[in-house]
Scaffold this motif. Structure first.
Motif, PDB file in Angstrom:
ATOM      1  N   LEU A  19       0.808  -1.329  -0.172  1.00 51.61           N
ATOM      2  CA  LEU A  19      -0.035   0.085   0.011  1.00 51.61           C
ATOM      3  C   LEU A  19       0.744   1.408  -0.053  1.00 51.61           C
ATOM      4  O   LEU A  19       0.685   2.300  -0.856  1.00 51.61           O
ATOM      5  CB  LEU A  19      -0.772  -0.092   1.421  1.00 51.61           C
ATOM      6  CG  LEU A  19      -1.790   1.160   1.431  1.00 51.61           C
ATOM      7  CD1 LEU A  19      -2.700   1.333   0.237  1.00 51.61           C
ATOM      8  CD2 LEU A  19      -2.753   1.003   2.638  1.00 51.61           C
ATOM      9  N   ILE A  20       2.053   1.097   0.800  1.00 58.54           N
ATOM     10  CA  ILE A  20       2.594   2.344   0.854  1.00 58.54           C
ATOM     11  C   ILE A  20       3.522   2.783  -0.466  1.00 58.54           C
ATOM     12  O   ILE A  20       3.599   3.794  -0.920  1.00 58.54           O
ATOM     13  CB  ILE A  20       3.816   2.224   1.861  1.00 58.54           C
ATOM     14  CG1 ILE A  20       3.176   2.150   3.343  1.00 58.54           C
ATOM     15  CG2 ILE A  20       4.817   3.317   1.987  1.00 58.54           C
ATOM     16  CD1 ILE A  20       4.263   1.867   4.349  1.00 58.54           C
ATOM     17  N   GLU A  21       3.903   1.580  -1.059  1.00 60.87           N
ATOM     18  CA  GLU A  21       4.418   1.672  -2.499  1.00 60.87           C
ATOM     19  C   GLU A  21       3.402   2.483  -3.553  1.00 60.87           C
ATOM     20  O   GLU A  21       3.853   2.952  -4.207  1.00 60.87           O
ATOM     21  CB  GLU A  21       5.137   0.312  -2.897  1.00 60.87           C
ATOM     22  CG  GLU A  21       6.030  -0.224  -1.959  1.00 60.87           C
ATOM     23  CD  GLU A  21       7.279   0.531  -1.989  1.00 60.87           C
ATOM     24  OE1 GLU A  21       7.587   1.313  -3.074  1.00 60.87           O
ATOM     25  OE2 GLU A  21       8.071   0.284  -0.943  1.00 60.87           O
ATOM     26  N   LYS A  23       0.973   4.242  -2.684  1.00 58.05           N
ATOM     27  CA  LYS A  23       0.491   5.597  -2.654  1.00 58.05           C
ATOM     28  C   LYS A  23       1.765   6.684  -3.151  1.00 58.05           C
ATOM     29  O   LYS A  23       1.486   7.589  -3.485  1.00 58.05           O
ATOM     30  CB  LYS A  23       0.420   5.871  -1.106  1.00 58.05           C
ATOM     31  CG  LYS A  23      -0.043   7.161  -0.570  1.00 58.05           C
ATOM     32  CD  LYS A  23      -0.440   7.263   0.830  1.00 58.05           C
ATOM     33  CE  LYS A  23      -0.895   8.495   1.235  1.00 58.05           C
ATOM     34  NZ  LYS A  23      -2.337   9.004   0.764  1.00 58.05           N
ATOM     35  N   LEU A  24       3.046   6.138  -3.023  1.00 51.81           N
ATOM     36  CA  LEU A  24       4.095   6.679  -3.317  1.00 51.81           C
ATOM     37  C   LEU A  24       4.150   6.941  -4.916  1.00 51.81           C
ATOM     38  O   LEU A  24       4.454   7.843  -5.351  1.00 51.81           O
ATOM     39  CB  LEU A  24       5.422   5.942  -2.937  1.00 51.81           C
ATOM     40  CG  LEU A  24       6.637   6.603  -2.655  1.00 51.81           C
ATOM     41  CD1 LEU A  24       6.575   7.875  -1.744  1.00 51.81           C
ATOM     42  CD2 LEU A  24       7.823   5.584  -2.004  1.00 51.81           C
ATOM     43  N   ARG A  27       1.598   9.417  -6.194  1.00 51.87           N
ATOM     44  CA  ARG A  27       2.059  10.693  -5.911  1.00 51.87           C
ATOM     45  C   ARG A  27       3.150  11.059  -7.069  1.00 51.87           C
ATOM     46  O   ARG A  27       2.896  11.983  -7.466  1.00 51.87           O
ATOM     47  CB  ARG A  27       2.595  10.957  -4.554  1.00 51.87           C
ATOM     48  CG  ARG A  27       2.787  12.303  -4.262  1.00 51.87           C
ATOM     49  CD  ARG A  27       1.488  12.961  -4.000  1.00 51.87           C
ATOM     50  NE  ARG A  27       1.637  14.371  -4.203  1.00 51.87           N
ATOM     51  CZ  ARG A  27       1.118  14.914  -5.123  1.00 51.87           C
ATOM     52  NH1 ARG A  27       0.571  14.421  -5.948  1.00 51.87           N
ATOM     53  NH2 ARG A  27       1.604  16.211  -5.428  1.00 51.87           N
ATOM     54  N   LEU A  28       4.125  10.195  -6.946  1.00 52.56           N
ATOM     55  CA  LEU A  28       5.103  10.536  -8.172  1.00 52.56           C
ATOM     56  C   LEU A  28       4.666  10.801  -9.603  1.00 52.56           C
ATOM     57  O   LEU A  28       4.865  11.280 -10.187  1.00 52.56           O
ATOM     58  CB  LEU A  28       6.117   9.327  -8.102  1.00 52.56           C
ATOM     59  CG  LEU A  28       7.316   9.358  -7.002  1.00 52.56           C
ATOM     60  CD1 LEU A  28       7.870   7.992  -7.021  1.00 52.56           C
ATOM     61  CD2 LEU A  28       8.213  10.463  -6.934  1.00 52.56           C
ATOM     62  N   THR A  31       2.365  13.923  -9.873  1.00 53.10           N
ATOM     63  CA  THR A  31       3.179  15.040  -9.812  1.00 53.10           C
ATOM     64  C   THR A  31       3.541  15.410 -11.221  1.00 53.10           C
ATOM     65  O   THR A  31       4.020  16.533 -11.746  1.00 53.10           O
ATOM     66  CB  THR A  31       4.253  14.985  -8.829  1.00 53.10           C
ATOM     67  OG1 THR A  31       3.967  14.869  -7.606  1.00 53.10           O
ATOM     68  CG2 THR A  31       5.320  15.962  -8.988  1.00 53.10           C
ATOM     69  N   CYS A  82       8.717  -8.228  -7.026  1.00 58.47           N
ATOM     70  CA  CYS A  82       8.452  -9.241  -6.059  1.00 58.47           C
ATOM     71  C   CYS A  82       6.942  -9.048  -5.438  1.00 58.47           C
ATOM     72  O   CYS A  82       6.957  -8.206  -4.548  1.00 58.47           O
ATOM     73  CB  CYS A  82       9.542  -8.852  -4.796  1.00 58.47           C
ATOM     74  SG  CYS A  82      10.794  -9.918  -4.822  1.00 58.47           S
ATOM     75  N   SER A 111      13.206  -3.767  -5.363  1.00 59.08           N
ATOM     76  CA  SER A 111      14.170  -3.066  -4.084  1.00 59.08           C
ATOM     77  C   SER A 111      15.581  -4.028  -4.110  1.00 59.08           C
ATOM     78  O   SER A 111      16.365  -3.495  -3.637  1.00 59.08           O
ATOM     79  CB  SER A 111      13.636  -3.372  -2.699  1.00 59.08           C
ATOM     80  OG  SER A 111      13.248  -4.838  -2.675  1.00 59.08           O
ATOM     81  N   LYS A 132      14.236   0.416  -6.127  1.00 58.58           N
ATOM     82  CA  LYS A 132      13.307   1.257  -5.159  1.00 58.58           C
ATOM     83  C   LYS A 132      14.206   1.793  -4.115  1.00 58.58           C
ATOM     84  O   LYS A 132      15.150   1.188  -3.937  1.00 58.58           O
ATOM     85  CB  LYS A 132      12.459   0.148  -4.381  1.00 58.58           C
ATOM     86  CG  LYS A 132      11.220  -0.099  -5.525  1.00 58.58           C
ATOM     87  CD  LYS A 132      10.381  -1.001  -4.678  1.00 58.58           C
ATOM     88  CE  LYS A 132       9.012  -1.250  -5.223  1.00 58.58           C
ATOM     89  NZ  LYS A 132       7.963  -1.966  -4.262  1.00 58.58           N
ATOM     90  N   PRO A 133      13.754   2.747  -3.374  1.00 63.87           N
ATOM     91  CA  PRO A 133      12.530   3.597  -3.782  1.00 63.87           C
ATOM     92  C   PRO A 133      12.575   4.482  -4.937  1.00 63.87           C
ATOM     93  O   PRO A 133      13.891   5.103  -5.082  1.00 63.87           O
ATOM     94  CB  PRO A 133      12.379   4.431  -2.591  1.00 63.87           C
ATOM     95  CG  PRO A 133      13.828   4.692  -1.803  1.00 63.87           C
ATOM     96  CD  PRO A 133      14.249   3.186  -2.402  1.00 63.87           C
ATOM     97  N   VAL A 134      11.505   4.392  -5.784  1.00 72.43           N
ATOM     98  CA  VAL A 134      11.431   5.065  -7.001  1.00 72.43           C
ATOM     99  C   VAL A 134      11.496   6.663  -6.807  1.00 72.43           C
ATOM    100  O   VAL A 134      10.832   6.960  -6.011  1.00 72.43           O
ATOM    101  CB  VAL A 134      10.354   4.789  -7.682  1.00 72.43           C
ATOM    102  CG1 VAL A 134      10.187   5.302  -9.150  1.00 72.43           C
ATOM    103  CG2 VAL A 134      10.119   3.224  -8.142  1.00 72.43           C
ATOM    104  N   GLN A 135      12.148   7.447  -7.529  1.00 69.25           N
ATOM    105  CA  GLN A 135      12.266   8.805  -7.330  1.00 69.25           C
ATOM    106  C   GLN A 135      11.768   9.472  -8.438  1.00 69.25           C
ATOM    107  O   GLN A 135      11.530   9.026  -9.692  1.00 69.25           O
ATOM    108  CB  GLN A 135      13.928   9.272  -7.191  1.00 69.25           C
ATOM    109  CG  GLN A 135      14.655   8.289  -6.436  1.00 69.25           C
ATOM    110  CD  GLN A 135      15.343   8.887  -5.299  1.00 69.25           C
ATOM    111  OE1 GLN A 135      15.804   9.619  -5.248  1.00 69.25           O
ATOM    112  NE2 GLN A 135      14.808   8.299  -4.015  1.00 69.25           N
TER     113      GLN A 135
END
Lengths: 222, 149
Positions: A19-21, A23-24, A27-28, A31, A82, A111, A132-135
């Protein structure tokens, strides 16, 4: 201005079981002004894409328009490697084997910086492999792939693609020995937070020093 | 009552210390940069997800390591997830323990795993406190009419 990109919004499908990934990455991507759909598994991704098993057997069906099974056109798929059940690699394979989906560019995220994994994915047709983490700088690399896929019928492939390909071939050849990258690289967490992320530079040896990231696009010509 | 300038300095100093002490790394900065007027709570939301996720994983890990016959694959899977989420928010010290933890899983070293579990719980607890304090300072600054740097 005459720029095609500003008129149409690209739609990216992001696949990750975390879920965190999700969300991230959402957002990326937002943006960067992309439309985003996130799903938590490979099978849900295929469902969303309107994947049908028999696409593989009947590749040239003129009566079937390529989009009639998809609810929304997807311009790029970015997926975690994964995942339980269907891995990102499995998903990539299914997409590339499907006549209706194979032209959609696919990007893999992981990762773990494993050379054989990266090579496998690129050989199977992934456009990029992001650590990861993707920027944001990674996400900025997506647009050319989507542009190329969308407008490939109207343009000749740009010359630089040929140069990139041979450069990539050279760099892959010079790194046949190791399968797993040395632990230092993997565990090299940025000690001072200003330092460029060394862990991101997968397979850096053999490439020119001013390259921050290896360029792996253009391995397969569709 | 503290002035806005003072609160701001306090916040900046606190954040800086978190980086210097290794609690947070550059990834946290990346998260902050993704926050804007249209997504003003992005960092808090992601961090809260991290808290929920971590607490669940730490519980699972405690249970898994408490079994008479430990399933190291399962343990490794939980640690892998924890490593991923801590890496995504920049919780560097938690992430580093996870790396060691995975090595012990690979070796099927129960003692090493139990030690790492204790360590990761400690580091998690520390970073949770730090982040909660950080958010509190931000709230104070906003309440006093200041803007978050």
């Amino acid at each position: 201005m005459g720029s095609i990109a500003t008129e149409s919004q690209f739609h990216v499908l992001a696949v990750d079981d975390s879920l965190i990934e999700r969300k991230l990455i959402e957002r990326l991507l937002k943006t960067s002004s992309y439309q985003v759909t996130t799903v938590d598994s490979g099978s849900k991704a295929l469902e969303f894409l309107g994947f049908h098993e028999d696409d593989q057997n009947y590749p040239n069906q003129p009566s079937v328009s390529p989009n009639n099974r998809q609810e929304m056109e997807v311009d790029l798929i970015i997926t975690d490697y994964c995942m339980p059940g269907m891995t990102g690699y499995d998903l990539l394979k299914k997409i590339k084997e499907s006549s209706s989906l194979r032209n959609i560019p696919v990007v893999i995220m992981s990762s773990e910086n494993v050379r054989t994994r990266i090579r496998r994915c690129l050989e199977e047709g992934a456009e990029e492999f992001f650590l990861k983490p993707v920027q944001l700088s990674d996400v900025n690399r997506l647009r050319p792939h989507m542009m190329k896929a969308k407008y490939k019928d109207h343009q000749e492939p740009p010359k630089q693609q040929v140069e990139e390909k041979s450069e990539v071939e050279m760099s892959i050849q010079s790194q046949q020995e190791e399968d797993e990258l040395p632990h230092e690289q993997h565990q090299q967490q940025p000690q001072a937070q200003g330092s460029s992320n060394n862990k991101r530079k997968a397979l850096e040896e053999g490439l020119s020093p001013d390259r921050k990231r290896p360029r792996y696009s253009g391995l397969t010509v569709v | 009552m503290e002035g806005v300038a003072q609160l701001r300095r306090q916040l900046v100093d606190y954040l800086t210390s978190l980086f210097q002490e290794g609690f947070l790394d550059n990834q946290f900065t990346q998260l902050q940069q993704l926050q804007d007027e249209s997504n003003p709570d992005f960092v808090v939301e992601v961090v809260n997800l991290f808290f929920e996720d971590s607490e669940r994983l730490l519980n699972e890990l405690t249970k898994a390591l408490d079994q008479p016959s430990v399933d190291f694959k399962k343990v490794d899977s939980h640690v892998h997830q924890l490593k991923g989420s801590s890496s995504s928010i920049g919780a560097q010290r938690v992430q580093n323990v996870c790396i060691a933890f995975r090595n012990y899983c690979e070796e099927h070293n129960i003692e090493g795993c139990l030690n790492c579990l204790q360590q990761v719980k400690q580091e998690y607890s520390l970073v949770k406190n730090k982040l909660e304090t950080l958010f509190k300072l931000e709230q104070q600054l906003l309440a006093a009419g200041g803007s978050v740097p």
